[in-house]
Design an enzyme around this catalytic site. Structure first.
Site, PDB file in Angstrom:
ATOM      1  N   CYS A   2       0.717  -0.904  -0.313  1.00 37.86           N
ATOM      2  CA  CYS A   2       0.109  -0.101   0.518  1.00 37.86           C
ATOM      3  C   CYS A   2       1.118   0.854  -0.035  1.00 37.86           C
ATOM      4  O   CYS A   2       2.711   0.795   0.308  1.00 37.86           O
ATOM      5  CB  CYS A   2      -1.068   0.285   1.238  1.00 37.86           C
ATOM      6  SG  CYS A   2      -1.882  -1.634   1.678  1.00 37.86           S
TER       7      CYS A   2
HETATM    8  N1  GLN Z   1      -0.708  -6.546   3.079  1.00 38.54           N
HETATM    9  C1  GLN Z   1      -2.020  -5.603   4.049  1.00 38.54           C
HETATM   10  C2  GLN Z   1      -2.945  -6.092   3.005  1.00 38.54           C
HETATM   11  O1  GLN Z   1      -2.910  -7.208   2.782  1.00 38.54           O
HETATM   12  C3  GLN Z   1      -1.023  -4.271   3.272  1.00 38.54           C
HETATM   13  C4  GLN Z   1      -0.794  -4.785   2.235  1.00 38.54           C
HETATM   14  C5  GLN Z   1      -0.637  -3.402   1.168  1.00 38.54           C
HETATM   15  O2  GLN Z   1       1.026  -3.241   1.754  1.00 38.54           O
HETATM   16  N2  GLN Z   1      -0.412  -3.255   0.192  1.00 38.54           N
HETATM   17  O3  GLN Z   1      -3.981  -4.752   3.293  1.00 38.54           O
END
Ligand code: GLN
Length: 237
Positions: A2
């Site tokens: 994210c």
């Molecule tokens: N693992 C987290 C989620 O599934 C964050 C994912 C991310 O950083 N893209 O939301």
């Protein structure tokens, strides 16, 4: 991975941080510039901010499982939301994680707002009943809340030792402190005259953006910005 953004400073509008910048979180939801692990962040978004109009500082959240780029209601209201302390994120869900509002950052314990940019094996996280979701980031948030944010650096190094493949960029705020870790992904700082921005990547081409080296903890308070290497106990300014 994210993308997230934190603000501590004078009161500013949420739109000025999230929607207006040329490469802000709205644009990062479909065209991030520095994201290493996926192409876009279409699995939801969340904005948390501290509201001083209530008694004390109350964290308030607005989250959605839809992409930020299409949210016309938020676009209409965000210019009227003002805060001195903001945590916002756009999400690209890790495979196998639920896609719903409860799995979308920022998470809260009623005092802190917290976003996680990364991935962690849920098997290395102690079972907790306080998590908002079974999503890895929500479990990580619950563990960090339980141990206390003063121990953020220790908690991250401990979890990284248990899961060497983990990426643990965390961003948290309580209205007067902004804390972040760089562990496996990008993090940048912009020191503005009216406050400090911590962001997964610069939201514009201002030459003032500084990259935070990997495996570092950043703490922002009214007194300034302190970076601490997570491999070494002593900090430096
Ligand atoms: N693992 C987290 C989620 O599934 C964050 C994912 C991310 O950083 N893209 O939301």
């Amino acid at each position: 991975m994210c993308r997230h953004l934190g603000w501590l400073g004078t009161d500013v509008t949420v739109s000025s941080l999230v929607l207006d910048p040329p490469c802000g979180l709205r644009v990062q939801s479909y065209a991030p510039r520095r994201q290493k692990h996926c192409l876009l962040n279409a699995d939801g978004w969340g904005v948390g901010f501290f509201d001083r109009s209530a008694h004390g500082q109350v964290p308030r959240r607005w989250r959605s499982q839809a992409p930020l780029w299409g949210d016309v209601s938020f676009e209409s209201v965000a210019p009227a939301l003002r805060s001195h302390c903001v945590v916002a994120a756009v999400r690209s869900a890790t495979v196998g994680m639920p896609i719903d509002v409860s799995a979308t950052a920022p998470f809260t314990d009623g005092r802190w707002l917290l976003s996680h940019n990364g991935i962690v094996d849920r098997a290395v996280l102690p079972v907790t009943t306080r998590a908002e979701s079974v999503c890895d980031s929500a479990l990580l948030a619950a563990v960090i809340f339980e141990r206390g944010l003063d121990a953020l650096g220790e908690t991250i190094t401990e979890i990284a030792a248990a899961d060497p493949g983990a990426r643990l960029n965390v961003l948290a705020a309580d209205g007067s402190r902004l804390l972040a870790t760089a562990w496996g992904d990008t993090l940048s700082i912009l020191r503005r005259p009216d406050g400090v921005v911590l962001a997964s990547e610069p939201y514009d081409n201002d030459s003032g953006w500084e990259d935070v080296p990997d495996r570092h903890l950043v703490e922002v308070t009214a007194a300034g910005v302190v970076l601490t290497p997570l491999d070494h106990p002593e900090g430096y300014r």
